[in-house]
Design a protein around this motif. Structure first.
Motif, mmCIF file in Angstrom:
data_model
loop_
_atom_site.group_PDB
_atom_site.id
_atom_site.type_symbol
_atom_site.label_atom_id
_atom_site.label_comp_id
_atom_site.label_asym_id
_atom_site.label_seq_id
_atom_site.Cartn_x
_atom_site.Cartn_y
_atom_site.Cartn_z
ATOM 1 N N ILE A 137 12.241 9.995 -5.587
ATOM 2 C CA ILE A 137 12.581 10.042 -4.341
ATOM 3 C C ILE A 137 11.061 9.445 -3.441
ATOM 4 C CG2 ILE A 137 13.256 11.292 -2.313
ATOM 5 C CD1 ILE A 137 14.638 13.171 -4.050
ATOM 6 N N ARG A 138 10.189 10.027 -3.875
ATOM 7 C CA ARG A 138 8.864 9.590 -3.462
ATOM 8 C C ARG A 138 7.884 9.329 -4.462
ATOM 9 N NH1 ARG A 138 7.483 10.019 2.464
ATOM 10 N NH2 ARG A 138 9.578 10.535 3.496
ATOM 11 N N LEU A 139 6.960 8.708 -4.445
ATOM 12 C CA LEU A 139 5.926 8.666 -5.470
ATOM 13 C C LEU A 139 4.821 9.656 -5.492
ATOM 14 C CD1 LEU A 139 4.753 4.925 -5.006
ATOM 15 C CD2 LEU A 139 6.865 5.707 -6.352
ATOM 16 N N GLY A 140 4.689 10.306 -6.728
ATOM 17 C CA GLY A 140 3.888 11.530 -7.077
ATOM 18 C C GLY A 140 2.444 11.281 -7.019
ATOM 19 N N GLU B 74 0.973 -1.172 0.026
ATOM 20 C CA GLU B 74 0.152 0.098 0.000
ATOM 21 C C GLU B 74 0.881 1.054 -0.143
ATOM 22 O OE1 GLU B 74 -2.249 0.294 3.598
ATOM 23 O OE2 GLU B 74 -0.544 -0.197 4.939
ATOM 24 N N ILE B 75 0.293 2.550 -0.446
ATOM 25 C CA ILE B 75 1.112 3.601 -0.721
ATOM 26 C C ILE B 75 0.664 4.363 0.571
ATOM 27 C CG2 ILE B 75 1.646 5.773 -1.842
ATOM 28 C CD1 ILE B 75 1.322 4.332 -4.301
ATOM 29 N N VAL B 76 1.651 4.866 1.706
ATOM 30 C CA VAL B 76 1.677 5.535 2.480
ATOM 31 C C VAL B 76 2.601 6.922 2.421
ATOM 32 C CG1 VAL B 76 1.814 5.810 5.018
ATOM 33 C CG2 VAL B 76 1.236 3.793 4.028
ATOM 34 N N ASP B 77 1.905 8.078 2.346
ATOM 35 C CA ASP B 77 2.835 9.450 2.332
ATOM 36 C C ASP B 77 4.031 9.185 1.169
ATOM 37 O OD1 ASP B 77 3.899 11.806 2.906
ATOM 38 O OD2 ASP B 77 5.265 11.065 4.318
#
Length: 415
Positions: free
Chosen positions: A355-358, A104-107
Motif C-alpha cells: 500500500i505504501r513503501l516500507g 523520489e520517495i515522499v511519505d
C-alpha cells in the motif's frame, strides 16, 4: 501573476468578476471551455524526446508559460457524473511535462521530481449543484491530492453568501466505504479498455491474456474508438456486467475515460473496476477507488469492487517469463470475477501490496539511486533520442520571473 483558466462549457463573466474582487488585482484570464483539450496519450515524448515540452499542438500547449510563470493558478471547472469533467481532467493530465520522469520517495510513495524551481498555488472552483456530500468530498480530496503531487498549495473557492478562499486539508482517501458485492457467475463480461496509448499498451497486453483465458465470456471495447461511444453508451443500458480497466493518470482515470463515463445513464447490472499503475504502491489509486464507489451508486449498479495493481509500468520490456509472472494474478482476478461473480478478497488484497513503501524499500531505493540504476531506463531513453543533455530543460519558464524576489519568496513559503 495570477492566471485564471476557465474550463467550463458555459462561461460567465459574473464568476470571474467575483474572483477578481476576491484577489483585488488583475487576473490573466484564459478561456479554454470552448476549446478541445487533447487528451494526454502517455507517449512519454515530453520526458524522453523533447524534455519539458508537450508534443501535442493545441490551445492548451500555448498557455504552458502562463501556468508555469504564475504564482497562482485558478481553475474554474464543470463537474459530471459526480467528478470533475473530462475537460478539467485533460487539463490536469497535460501538466505532466512540468515534471521529470525521475522519481523520489515522499511519505512512502513515489513522486515525480520537480522540473521547475517552484510551482503556483492551485485554486479550484466547481459548482456543487447535483453533487452528493460524498461526491463533493471525493472531488475535494482528489484535487488536494493532485496539487500535493504537483508540489503546489491547494485552495478551493466556496460560496456561502459571498466568495471566500479555503485551504484544502490533507486526507487519505477512504477505501471500501461501499462494500464489495457478490452476484451470480457471469455469462459475459464487457470490459472497457481505458488505455490512451495509440499503440500497444500494458492494459491491452493484460486484457489479451484475459480473452485467452475466458474465450467468449469476455468482450473488450477499446475506448480510443470514440466513434463507437454513442453506440456503447446505449448498449450500457442493457449490458448486464461491465468492467472498466485502465491505467492510473494523475491519481484518477485518463481524461478520455471520463469523457465516455459522462455519456452513461443509470441502469441495472453490475459494475467493477481494475486500475493498474506504474508506481508500485496502491495508495496512489485510492482516490480513484473512492470515486468509483460513488459512481456505482450514481449509476444504480451493483458495485462488485475495484482491483488495484501497481508496478506494471515497463511490462512489455521484460522477458516473457517475467511478463507472465506479473500478469498472472491480474488475469486470475478477472477470471475469478467471471466464474464466481465476485473478486476474491484475499487475491485482491495481495494485488494491492504494498500500500505504501516500507523502510526497507526506501533504503533500497536510495542505494539504487546512488549507483544509477533507478534512473537508468529514463537516461537510456534520453540518450537514444539525443535529448540527454536537455533533460533538465525548463522550456516554459521566464528567467526574469524566476529570478524575481517576490517569486522567490513565494517559492520558499511553498517549500
Amino acid at each position: 501573476m495570477k492566471t485564471l483558466f476557465d474550463l467550463r462549457k458555459k462561461q460567465d463573466g459574473e464568476m470571474i468578476e467575483a474572483i477578481q474582487k476576491l484577489y483585488d488585482e488583475p487576473l490573466n484570464v484564459v478561456r479554454l471551455g470552448d476549446q478541445s483539450i487533447t487528451a494526454c496519450i502517455g507517449c512519454w515524448n515530453c520526458w524522453i524526446k523533447t524534455p519539458g515540452r508537450c508534443v501535442i499542438k493545441d490551445r492548451m500547449a500555448e498557455f504552458y508559460p502562463d501556468y508555469v510563470n504564475s504564482d497562482t493558478v485558478i481553475l474554474l471547472m464543470n463537474t459530471a457524473q459526480g467528478f470533475i469533467s473530462h475537460q478539467a481532467k485533460a487539463f490536469l493530465d497535460r501538466t505532466i511535462p512540468h515534471y521529470h520522469p525521475y522519481i523520489e520517495i515522499v511519505d512512502g510513495e513515489c513522486h515525480h521530481v520537480a522540473r521547475y524551481q517552484c510551482y503556483p498555488d492551485m485554486v479550484f472552483y466547481y459548482d456543487t449543484e447535483g453533487l452528493t456530500n460524498q461526491e463533493e468530498q471525493v472531488i475535494e480530496d482528489y484535487l488536494y491530492r493532485t496539487a500535493y503531487h504537483f508540489q503546489s498549495k491547494a485552495y478551493r473557492i466556496v460560496k456561502d453568501g459571498s466568495h471566500r478562499l479555503r485551504p484544502l486539508e490533507p486526507r487519505r482517501a477512504k477505501c471500501n466505504v461501499v462494500a464489495f458485492a457478490s452476484i451470480e457467475p457471469m455469462e459475459t463480461l464487457v470490459i472497457y479498455n481505458g488505455s490512451p496509448r495509440r499503440r500497444g499498451s500494458n492494459s491491452t497486453l493484460i486484457l489479451k491474456k484475459a480473452v485467452e483465458a475466458l474465450c467468449d465470456r469476455v468482450e473488450i471495447r477499446d475506448l480510443k474508438e470514440e466513434d463507437k461511444w454513442d453506440e456503447w453508451a446505449e448498449n450500457f443500458k442493457s449490458d448486464k456486467h461491465v468492467m472498466f480497466f485502465m491505467p492510473l493518470y494523475v491519481h484518477a482515470m485518463p481524461s478520455h475515460v471520463m469523457g465516455f463515463i459522462e455519456k452513461l445513464q443509470a441502469s441495472k447490472g453490475s459494475i467493477s473496476f481494475f486500475v493498474q499503475s506504474g508506481f508500485p504502491e496502491s495508495s496512489q489509486s485510492h482516490y480513484l477507488e473512492a470515486y468509483f464507489e460513488q459512481l456505482a451508486l450514481r449509476l444504480g449498479r451493483t458495485y462488485i469492487g475495484t482491483a488495484i495493481k501497481g508496478g506494471v509500468e515497463g511490462l512489455q520490456m521484460r522477458l516473457a517469463k517475467a511478463q507472465e509472472k506479473i500478469m498472472e494474478p491480474l488475469v486470475k482476478a478477472i477470471v475469478n470475477l467471471v466464474y464466481e461473480g465476485k473478486f476474491n478478497p484475499t487475491n485482491i488484497s495481495k494485488l494491492a501490496r504494498p500500500i505504501r513503501l516500507g523502510t526497507g524499500m526506501k533504503i533500497l531505493f536510495k542505494v539504487l539511486t546512488k549507483i544509477g540504476l533507478v534512473n537508468f531506463f529514463w537516461n537510456q531513453q534520453l540518450k537514444e533520442n539525443n535529448a540527454y543533455e536537455k533533460r533538465f530543460d525548463r522550456p516554459y519558464v521566464s528567467l526574469t520571473y524566476e529570478n524575481n524576489d517576490t517569486r522567490a519568496f513565494h517559492c520558499n513559503v511553498n517549500q
